[in-house]
Design a protein around this motif. Structure first.
Motif, short mmCIF file in Angstrom:
data_model
loop_
_atom_site.label_atom_id
_atom_site.label_comp_id
_atom_site.label_asym_id
_atom_site.label_seq_id
_atom_site.Cartn_x
_atom_site.Cartn_y
_atom_site.Cartn_z
N LYS A 294 -2.00 77.37 127.16
CA LYS A 294 -3.33 76.75 127.10
C LYS A 294 -3.91 76.52 128.29
O LYS A 294 -3.51 76.08 129.46
CB LYS A 294 -3.09 75.25 126.45
CG LYS A 294 -2.85 75.44 125.02
CD LYS A 294 -2.68 73.86 124.34
CE LYS A 294 -2.05 73.63 122.80
NZ LYS A 294 -3.16 74.47 121.81
N GLY A 295 -5.26 77.07 128.28
CA GLY A 295 -5.93 76.94 129.45
C GLY A 295 -5.35 78.02 130.88
O GLY A 295 -4.61 79.06 130.23
N GLU B 85 -7.55 82.24 128.23
CA GLU B 85 -7.57 83.05 126.85
C GLU B 85 -7.51 84.53 127.31
O GLU B 85 -6.69 85.14 126.96
CB GLU B 85 -8.59 82.75 126.20
CG GLU B 85 -8.61 81.33 125.26
CD GLU B 85 -9.67 80.93 124.49
OE1 GLU B 85 -10.72 81.80 124.73
OE2 GLU B 85 -9.78 79.96 123.95
N HIS C 70 -5.97 67.58 123.19
CA HIS C 70 -6.16 68.98 122.17
C HIS C 70 -5.51 68.05 120.93
O HIS C 70 -5.48 68.87 119.78
CB HIS C 70 -4.97 69.74 122.74
CG HIS C 70 -5.27 70.57 123.97
ND1 HIS C 70 -6.18 71.87 123.64
CD2 HIS C 70 -5.07 70.51 125.14
CE1 HIS C 70 -6.41 72.41 125.02
NE2 HIS C 70 -5.79 71.63 125.86
N THR D 272 -5.47 72.56 131.31
CA THR D 272 -5.20 73.17 129.78
C THR D 272 -6.31 73.70 129.30
O THR D 272 -6.11 73.97 127.97
CB THR D 272 -4.02 72.08 128.96
OG1 THR D 272 -4.81 70.94 128.51
CG2 THR D 272 -3.04 71.89 129.68
N GLY D 273 -7.31 73.53 129.80
CA GLY D 273 -8.62 74.10 128.86
C GLY D 273 -9.37 72.51 128.49
O GLY D 273 -10.41 72.73 127.88
N LYS D 274 -8.82 71.44 128.47
CA LYS D 274 -9.25 70.26 128.51
C LYS D 274 -9.26 69.23 129.47
O LYS D 274 -7.97 69.46 130.25
CB LYS D 274 -9.09 69.41 127.07
CG LYS D 274 -9.37 70.44 125.74
CD LYS D 274 -9.07 69.66 124.55
CE LYS D 274 -9.88 70.37 123.25
NZ LYS D 274 -11.17 70.33 123.07
N TYR E 243 -13.62 74.03 130.75
CA TYR E 243 -14.15 75.26 130.01
C TYR E 243 -13.70 76.73 130.83
O TYR E 243 -13.44 77.63 130.02
CB TYR E 243 -15.56 75.19 129.88
CG TYR E 243 -16.19 76.45 129.11
CD1 TYR E 243 -15.99 76.50 127.63
CD2 TYR E 243 -17.12 77.33 129.71
CE1 TYR E 243 -16.48 77.91 127.07
CE2 TYR E 243 -17.37 78.56 128.92
CZ TYR E 243 -17.33 78.62 127.59
OH TYR E 243 -17.59 79.67 126.93
N ALA F 41 -11.01 77.06 132.64
CA ALA F 41 -9.65 77.16 132.46
C ALA F 41 -9.52 77.92 131.17
O ALA F 41 -8.66 78.66 130.81
CB ALA F 41 -9.06 75.97 132.72
N LYS F 42 -10.18 77.34 129.94
CA LYS F 42 -10.13 77.89 128.65
C LYS F 42 -10.37 79.33 128.46
O LYS F 42 -9.59 80.02 128.05
CB LYS F 42 -10.91 76.97 127.69
CG LYS F 42 -10.85 77.63 126.35
CD LYS F 42 -11.71 76.53 125.55
CE LYS F 42 -11.65 77.07 124.10
NZ LYS F 42 -12.21 78.30 123.60
#
Length: 485
Positions: free
Chosen positions: A405-406, A383, A309, A301-303, A376, A378-379
């Motif tokens: 997300k991501g 996006e 989050h 999911t970007g984290k 990062y 994935a983020k």
């Protein structure tokens, strides 16, 4: 008697006709080798297998190449938008993972559930990287269902309380112990005549923003979440819901068991105030907070974790699986040391739990995720991809809602945006048309009208852009075929 016969007839309708599956494969242009292998599969494979529910006719996948490309038995290439159900986050065949597996294979693959240095190293890593500023310990398993069963047993044993609260639409497994926590008709009906047989499960609404179950007229996603939180708190503060006595302050609830984002249901992300709100209630009413990060974890999911989050949310137990060993069966529960040590030696057992080969693969997979900063990646990629899908909404009325997300992205399809009437038939058709044009997606959703998109995190931007082009073409075709204006 008539009702019984009707029930049997309905059950029989759920069973696909093998010849019809083959006919659909021909219609959708399967190659000769794929058709032959599909015919052989239908002779020996149970029709209860997952592939027969996902597609009119499932592809015969044989290998993976390049950044996120799957190849079938006839050499046809597909953009991979599933990563094997969010398993191959670091790519399908990373040589480093293979080398770690071979090295460990030459030492020892498995030996009951005995301790080993590689297992201890993995445990040290897991307690380091999972959320929570308290002392943690680990319990190993093989699948996500394993991990959730361990969490359920631990929560009840530690608290001495029976009730576990989960969300409508959550997916926590298909074993007899986890089926009650996986609320979908298809899951329960396949367990006929004994459905979700656990009397100590309480379900709360999930704030599905696009179709808010708590307040269909909610003007914002946050308002939807607030209304759903009100219902949950109401259940805790009124004695006749059976959860808690507000006068003596005693409770029957062991804890919450939730997906932070709903995965099998179609990659649905709750409003930002939902998880912190639930966590606050858990702390206020002295119950455990357990999160199933099986699909949302491992940088997806970007984290590293979905709960990352939400600063301040520190789950008591975290369940992980899927991408942990990048393709090998492996899972774990990581949680507060006092909870993990609350039951006696041998309280739960599985012959292959914590096996050395899986530990070695997991350690190397985690190393790659951290070294290449895949969260990062994935983020950033997510996006851009999400923006591309949102741009497609401007010219495609079939697109009702896009969220993500991501590289964890859900897309919902409608017949028209005003009524939000679900485009279920259209989504099923698009799943096969996308396969025909060279893309594999997972159809999901409460109404069967969503795509759950989870490509490998190493997918290139070039491949993501090509995916958007194919989506553009197929959305146009669906709108013309089904007369969506």
């Amino acid at each position: 008697m008539t009702k019984i016969l009707e029930t049997i007839e309905k059950k029989l309708k759920m069973i696909p006709d093998p010849q019809e599956i083959l006919n659909k494969a021909v219609m959708w242009g399967f190659g000769p080798r794929s058709l032959e292998l599909l015919r052989r599969a239908l002779e020996v494979e149970s029709l209860g297998a997952m592939p027969f529910s996902m597609y009119d006719a499932p592809p015969i996948v044989e290998e993976a190449v390049d950044d996120a490309i799957i190849v079938d038995a006839d050499g046809k290439r597909y953009i991979d938008m599933m990563a094997g159900f969010a398993v191959s986050n670091v790519g399908h065949h990373r040589k480093e993972v293979l080398e770690a597996i071979i090295e460990q294979f030459n030492r020892l693959v498995q030996y009951s559930e005995m301790l080993s240095e590689v297992r201890i190293k993995l445990g040290e890593k897991l307690v380091q990287i999972t959320p929570g500023s308290f002392k943690k310990k680990v319990f190993y398993g093989l699948t996500g269902s394993d991990a959730n069963e361990v969490a359920i047993k631990l929560a009840r044993y530690y608290t001495g309380r029976p009730i576990i609260i989960t969300q409508w639409g959550d997916y926590h497994g298909r074993t007899i112990g986890t089926v009650p926590f996986t609320t979908s008709f298809s899951t329960w009906s396949q367990n006929y005549p004994l459905m979700g047989a656990d009397m100590n499960v309480v379900r709360i609404p999930f704030p599905y923003c696009y179709r808010c179950p708590c307040n269909p007229k909610a003007e914002t996603c946050e308002e939807c979440a607030e209304d759903c939180l009100y219902i949950v708190e109401y259940m805790f503060t009124h004695t006749y819901y059976g959860l808690r006595d507000p006068f003596s302050k005693s409770t029957n609830v062991a804890g919450f068991l939730i997906e932070p984002y709903q995965s099998a249901a179609g990659y649905m992300i709750p409003p930002d105030n939902w998880l912190p709100g639930l966590y606050k209630l858990a702390r206020e009413y002295d119950v455990l907070f357990m999160v199933d990060e099986i699909q949302t974890g491992w940088a997806r999911t970007g984290k590293m974790w979905a709960v990352d989050h939400y600063p301040g949310v520190e789950p008591d137990l975290v369940m992980v699986a899927k991408s942990i060993a990048n393709g090998l069966p492996f899972s774990a529960v990581i949680g507060r040391a006092e909870i993990m040590d609350s039951w006696g030696p041998g309280a739960h057992s599985s012959t292959f739990a914590g096996y050395m080969l899986g530990c070695a693969a997991a350690l190397k997979t985690i190393e790659i995720i951290e070294r290449e900063n895949l969260a990062y990646q994935a983020k950033v990629k997510g996006e851009k991809f999400l923006k591309g899908l949102q741009d497609l909404m401007e010219r495609h009325p079939i697109l009702g809602y896009v969220e993500g997300k991501g590289l964890y992205i859900g897309v919902e399809f409608v017949k028209d945006r005003q009524s939000k009437k679900p485009a279920t038939e259209e989504t099923k058709w698009m799943t096969m048309r996308l396969m025909q044009k060279g893309m594999l997606v997972k159809r999901a959703g409460y109404l069967g009208n969503r795509f759950a998109l989870s490509p490998p995190l190493v997918i290139s931007e070039e491949t993501l852009n090509r995916a958007l082009e194919i989506f553009d073409e197929v959305f146009s075709e669906a709108e013309e075929k089904f007369n969506i204006k």
